[in-house]
Design an enzyme around this catalytic site. Structure first.
Site, PDB file in Angstrom:
ATOM      1  N   CYS A 142       5.137  -8.259  -1.659  1.00  0.00           N
ATOM      2  CA  CYS A 142       4.877  -7.212  -0.668  1.00  0.00           C
ATOM      3  C   CYS A 142       6.179  -6.981   0.102  1.00  0.00           C
ATOM      4  O   CYS A 142       7.215  -7.525  -0.261  1.00  0.00           O
ATOM      5  CB  CYS A 142       3.717  -7.594   0.252  1.00  0.00           C
ATOM      6  N   ASP A 175       0.857  -1.182   0.000  1.00  0.00           N
ATOM      7  CA  ASP A 175       0.000   0.000   0.000  1.00  0.00           C
ATOM      8  C   ASP A 175       0.897   1.237   0.000  1.00  0.00           C
ATOM      9  O   ASP A 175       1.656   1.440  -0.928  1.00  0.00           O
ATOM     10  CB  ASP A 175      -0.967  -0.060   1.185  1.00  0.00           C
ATOM     11  N   GLN A 203       5.036 -12.014   3.457  1.00  0.00           N
ATOM     12  CA  GLN A 203       4.531 -12.917   4.478  1.00  0.00           C
ATOM     13  C   GLN A 203       3.015 -12.902   4.575  1.00  0.00           C
ATOM     14  O   GLN A 203       2.432 -13.898   4.956  1.00  0.00           O
ATOM     15  CB  GLN A 203       5.147 -12.558   5.824  1.00  0.00           C
TER      16      GLN A 203
END
Length: 87
Positions: free
Chosen positions: A75, A35, A79
């Site tokens: 990411c 994000d 994880q």
């Protein structure tokens, strides 16, 4: 059906080798599902699709990525968001 424990994971070395391959752009797609932490840097040629938008962008991704042999969801630590997006 895949679950998080059985999901195939790729090492950074394997990904690096794929990225450096002259044919990788035709066969490999990297989806960066971070994000706001995407702003700190990203893998060149990756497509930024924040995890918060993944659900409504999924039809677009399926169309865009249908010719790719490998799709890697990435990411920060791979994880949670990355593996979750791959499922």
């Amino acid at each position: 059906m895949q679950t998080l424990p059985t999901l195939h994971r790729m090492t950074s070395q394997t990904l690096s080798t794929l990225l450096l391959s002259p044919t990788s752009s035709a066969t490999l797609a990297i989806i960066d599902v971070r994000d706001s932490d995407h702003a700190g840097g990203h893998i060149r040629s990756s497509l930024h699709v924040p995890s918060s938008t993944l659900d409504h962008r999924l039809p677009e991704l399926v169309r865009t990525l249908k010719c790719k042999e490998k799709v890697v969801f990435h990411c920060a630590l791979s994880q949670q968001r990355g593996p979750g997006a791959a499922m």
